[in-house]
Design a protein around this motif. Sequence first.
Motif, PDB file in Angstrom:
ATOM      1  N   VAL A  55       0.832  -1.206   0.000  1.00  0.00           N
ATOM      2  CA  VAL A  55       0.000   0.000   0.000  1.00  0.00           C
ATOM      3  C   VAL A  55       0.869   1.258   0.000  1.00  0.00           C
ATOM      4  CG1 VAL A  55      -1.646   1.341   1.388  1.00  0.00           C
ATOM      5  CG2 VAL A  55      -2.024  -1.103   1.022  1.00  0.00           C
ATOM      6  N   THR A  56       1.917   1.248   0.798  1.00  0.00           N
ATOM      7  CA  THR A  56       2.813   2.400   0.848  1.00  0.00           C
ATOM      8  C   THR A  56       3.501   2.612  -0.497  1.00  0.00           C
ATOM      9  OG1 THR A  56       3.156   2.094   3.213  1.00  0.00           O
ATOM     10  CG2 THR A  56       4.781   3.437   2.050  1.00  0.00           C
ATOM     11  N   CYS A  57       3.932   1.547  -1.136  1.00  0.00           N
ATOM     12  CA  CYS A  57       4.562   1.651  -2.458  1.00  0.00           C
ATOM     13  C   CYS A  57       3.587   2.227  -3.482  1.00  0.00           C
ATOM     14  CB  CYS A  57       5.066   0.291  -2.924  1.00  0.00           C
ATOM     15  SG  CYS A  57       6.519  -0.302  -2.044  1.00  0.00           S
ATOM     16  N   GLU A  58       2.355   1.750  -3.455  1.00  0.00           N
ATOM     17  CA  GLU A  58       1.360   2.251  -4.396  1.00  0.00           C
ATOM     18  C   GLU A  58       1.117   3.746  -4.202  1.00  0.00           C
ATOM     19  OE1 GLU A  58      -1.438  -1.587  -5.402  1.00  0.00           O
ATOM     20  OE2 GLU A  58      -1.882  -0.480  -3.558  1.00  0.00           O
ATOM     21  N   LYS A  59       1.030   4.167  -2.959  1.00  0.00           N
ATOM     22  CA  LYS A  59       0.821   5.590  -2.666  1.00  0.00           C
ATOM     23  C   LYS A  59       2.034   6.410  -3.072  1.00  0.00           C
ATOM     24  CE  LYS A  59      -2.433   5.048   1.135  1.00  0.00           C
ATOM     25  NZ  LYS A  59      -2.639   5.211   2.587  1.00  0.00           N
ATOM     26  N   GLN A  60       3.214   5.908  -2.781  1.00  0.00           N
ATOM     27  CA  GLN A  60       4.439   6.649  -3.052  1.00  0.00           C
ATOM     28  C   GLN A  60       4.593   6.962  -4.533  1.00  0.00           C
ATOM     29  OE1 GLN A  60       7.977   4.990  -1.359  1.00  0.00           O
ATOM     30  NE2 GLN A  60       9.312   6.440  -2.380  1.00  0.00           N
ATOM     31  N   TRP A  61       4.275   5.987  -5.389  1.00  0.00           N
ATOM     32  CA  TRP A  61       4.454   6.184  -6.819  1.00  0.00           C
ATOM     33  C   TRP A  61       3.146   6.394  -7.568  1.00  0.00           C
ATOM     34  CZ3 TRP A  61       7.899   2.508  -4.551  1.00  0.00           C
ATOM     35  CH2 TRP A  61       9.199   2.986  -4.458  1.00  0.00           C
ATOM     36  N   ASN A  62       2.055   6.520  -6.819  1.00  0.00           N
ATOM     37  CA  ASN A  62       0.746   6.761  -7.421  1.00  0.00           C
ATOM     38  C   ASN A  62       0.443   5.731  -8.515  1.00  0.00           C
ATOM     39  OD1 ASN A  62      -1.709   8.093  -7.739  1.00  0.00           O
ATOM     40  ND2 ASN A  62      -0.914   9.440  -9.323  1.00  0.00           N
ATOM     41  N   ILE A  63       0.559   4.471  -8.123  1.00  0.00           N
ATOM     42  CA  ILE A  63       0.295   3.370  -9.044  1.00  0.00           C
ATOM     43  C   ILE A  63      -0.643   2.371  -8.372  1.00  0.00           C
ATOM     44  CG2 ILE A  63       2.466   3.521 -10.333  1.00  0.00           C
ATOM     45  CD1 ILE A  63       3.549   1.232  -8.545  1.00  0.00           C
ATOM     46  N   GLN A  64      -1.183   1.479  -9.166  1.00  0.00           N
ATOM     47  CA  GLN A  64      -2.007   0.388  -8.653  1.00  0.00           C
ATOM     48  C   GLN A  64      -1.370  -0.915  -9.105  1.00  0.00           C
ATOM     49  OE1 GLN A  64      -4.885   0.594  -6.685  1.00  0.00           O
ATOM     50  NE2 GLN A  64      -4.594  -1.601  -6.500  1.00  0.00           N
ATOM     51  N   LEU A  65      -0.798  -1.668  -8.172  1.00  0.00           N
ATOM     52  CA  LEU A  65      -0.160  -2.942  -8.514  1.00  0.00           C
ATOM     53  C   LEU A  65      -1.232  -3.999  -8.730  1.00  0.00           C
ATOM     54  CD1 LEU A  65       2.790  -2.840  -5.956  1.00  0.00           C
ATOM     55  CD2 LEU A  65       2.879  -2.345  -8.397  1.00  0.00           C
ATOM     56  N   ASP A  66      -1.057  -4.790  -9.767  1.00  0.00           N
ATOM     57  CA  ASP A  66      -1.996  -5.841 -10.107  1.00  0.00           C
ATOM     58  C   ASP A  66      -1.941  -6.945  -9.056  1.00  0.00           C
ATOM     59  OD1 ASP A  66      -2.417  -8.632 -11.613  1.00  0.00           O
ATOM     60  OD2 ASP A  66      -3.593  -7.081 -12.637  1.00  0.00           O
ATOM     61  N   GLU A  67      -3.099  -7.289  -8.498  1.00  0.00           N
ATOM     62  CA  GLU A  67      -3.148  -8.285  -7.424  1.00  0.00           C
ATOM     63  C   GLU A  67      -2.625  -9.644  -7.885  1.00  0.00           C
ATOM     64  OE1 GLU A  67      -6.866  -8.472  -5.314  1.00  0.00           O
ATOM     65  OE2 GLU A  67      -7.020  -6.280  -5.291  1.00  0.00           O
ATOM     66  N   GLU A  68      -2.946 -10.038  -9.103  1.00  0.00           N
ATOM     67  CA  GLU A  68      -2.478 -11.334  -9.600  1.00  0.00           C
ATOM     68  C   GLU A  68      -0.963 -11.341  -9.741  1.00  0.00           C
ATOM     69  OE1 GLU A  68      -4.511 -13.069 -12.911  1.00  0.00           O
ATOM     70  OE2 GLU A  68      -6.448 -12.348 -12.197  1.00  0.00           O
ATOM     71  N   GLU A  69      -0.392 -10.225 -10.202  1.00  0.00           N
ATOM     72  CA  GLU A  69       1.055 -10.153 -10.332  1.00  0.00           C
ATOM     73  C   GLU A  69       1.726 -10.135  -8.957  1.00  0.00           C
ATOM     74  OE1 GLU A  69       2.710  -7.980 -13.989  1.00  0.00           O
ATOM     75  OE2 GLU A  69       0.914  -6.830 -13.412  1.00  0.00           O
ATOM     76  N   LEU A  70       1.052  -9.577  -7.965  1.00  0.00           N
ATOM     77  CA  LEU A  70       1.615  -9.561  -6.610  1.00  0.00           C
ATOM     78  C   LEU A  70       1.804 -10.973  -6.052  1.00  0.00           C
ATOM     79  CD1 LEU A  70      -0.196  -6.521  -4.977  1.00  0.00           C
ATOM     80  CD2 LEU A  70       2.273  -6.834  -5.197  1.00  0.00           C
ATOM     81  N   PHE A  71       0.972 -11.913  -6.500  1.00  0.00           N
ATOM     82  CA  PHE A  71       1.118 -13.292  -6.028  1.00  0.00           C
ATOM     83  C   PHE A  71       2.442 -13.906  -6.478  1.00  0.00           C
ATOM     84  CE2 PHE A  71      -3.599 -13.209  -5.589  1.00  0.00           C
ATOM     85  CZ  PHE A  71      -3.644 -13.512  -4.238  1.00  0.00           C
ATOM     86  N   ASP A  72       3.015 -13.369  -7.561  1.00  0.00           N
ATOM     87  CA  ASP A  72       4.293 -13.875  -8.064  1.00  0.00           C
ATOM     88  C   ASP A  72       5.503 -13.202  -7.415  1.00  0.00           C
ATOM     89  OD1 ASP A  72       3.003 -15.634  -9.807  1.00  0.00           O
ATOM     90  OD2 ASP A  72       2.905 -14.127 -11.402  1.00  0.00           O
ATOM     91  N   VAL A  73       5.254 -12.167  -6.625  1.00  0.00           N
ATOM     92  CA  VAL A  73       6.348 -11.454  -5.953  1.00  0.00           C
ATOM     93  C   VAL A  73       6.835 -12.306  -4.784  1.00  0.00           C
ATOM     94  CG1 VAL A  73       6.913  -9.427  -4.551  1.00  0.00           C
ATOM     95  CG2 VAL A  73       5.611  -9.159  -6.668  1.00  0.00           C
ATOM     96  N   ARG A  74       8.121 -12.625  -4.816  1.00  0.00           N
ATOM     97  CA  ARG A  74       8.712 -13.438  -3.749  1.00  0.00           C
ATOM     98  C   ARG A  74       9.742 -12.650  -2.943  1.00  0.00           C
ATOM     99  NH1 ARG A  74       4.765 -15.921  -4.603  1.00  0.00           N
ATOM    100  NH2 ARG A  74       4.575 -17.816  -5.791  1.00  0.00           N
ATOM    101  N   THR A  86       5.014  -1.549 -13.604  1.00  0.00           N
ATOM    102  CA  THR A  86       3.722  -0.891 -13.454  1.00  0.00           C
ATOM    103  C   THR A  86       3.835   0.609 -13.707  1.00  0.00           C
ATOM    104  OG1 THR A  86       3.014  -2.576 -11.871  1.00  0.00           O
ATOM    105  CG2 THR A  86       1.773  -0.517 -11.897  1.00  0.00           C
ATOM    106  N   ALA A  87       4.894   1.218 -13.173  1.00  0.00           N
ATOM    107  CA  ALA A  87       5.107   2.658 -13.378  1.00  0.00           C
ATOM    108  C   ALA A  87       5.289   2.961 -14.860  1.00  0.00           C
ATOM    109  CB  ALA A  87       6.338   3.118 -12.590  1.00  0.00           C
ATOM    110  N   ASN A  88       6.012   2.116 -15.566  1.00  0.00           N
ATOM    111  CA  ASN A  88       6.214   2.314 -17.010  1.00  0.00           C
ATOM    112  C   ASN A  88       4.894   2.145 -17.761  1.00  0.00           C
ATOM    113  OD1 ASN A  88       8.946   2.906 -16.898  1.00  0.00           O
ATOM    114  ND2 ASN A  88       9.555   0.782 -17.163  1.00  0.00           N
ATOM    115  N   ALA A  89       4.090   1.168 -17.368  1.00  0.00           N
ATOM    116  CA  ALA A  89       2.818   0.912 -18.034  1.00  0.00           C
ATOM    117  C   ALA A  89       1.822   2.043 -17.771  1.00  0.00           C
ATOM    118  CB  ALA A  89       2.228  -0.417 -17.581  1.00  0.00           C
ATOM    119  N   GLN A  90       1.927   2.663 -16.596  1.00  0.00           N
ATOM    120  CA  GLN A  90       1.014   3.743 -16.223  1.00  0.00           C
ATOM    121  C   GLN A  90       1.693   5.104 -16.378  1.00  0.00           C
ATOM    122  OE1 GLN A  90      -0.541   2.887 -12.283  1.00  0.00           O
ATOM    123  NE2 GLN A  90      -1.123   0.837 -12.873  1.00  0.00           N
ATOM    124  N   GLU A  91       2.650   5.175 -17.320  1.00  0.00           N
ATOM    125  CA  GLU A  91       3.433   6.383 -17.541  1.00  0.00           C
ATOM    126  C   GLU A  91       2.531   7.615 -17.602  1.00  0.00           C
ATOM    127  OE1 GLU A  91       6.521   8.117 -20.842  1.00  0.00           O
ATOM    128  OE2 GLU A  91       6.311   5.972 -20.604  1.00  0.00           O
TER     129      GLU A  91
END
Length: 94
Positions: A55-74, A86-91
Amino acid sequence: MSTPLDPQPTPEQISESVRTLLADVLKRPPNEVDMSQRLTALPGMDSLHLVQTVVTCEKQWNIQLDEEELFDVRTGDDLCTLIRRTANAQEGTL
């Protein structure tokens, strides 16, 4: 952190920011946060800390991380890669 004059954070800025955030959440010095280690293996990490970090990362960069992609984050490095992608995609929204 990005500024209006520099809308795309560099990989180094993202990594440093995420490392600092994880250190704050885990109450550890940033140099003790191994970004290549599994997030769930970091000392003191739990599901609430993970949600707080995302949540803090999303607020910091004003992005919305995809929940499905978050499941792959280790690892912290994985999270940084997802933030950058995500930042590049939401440029223009940072």
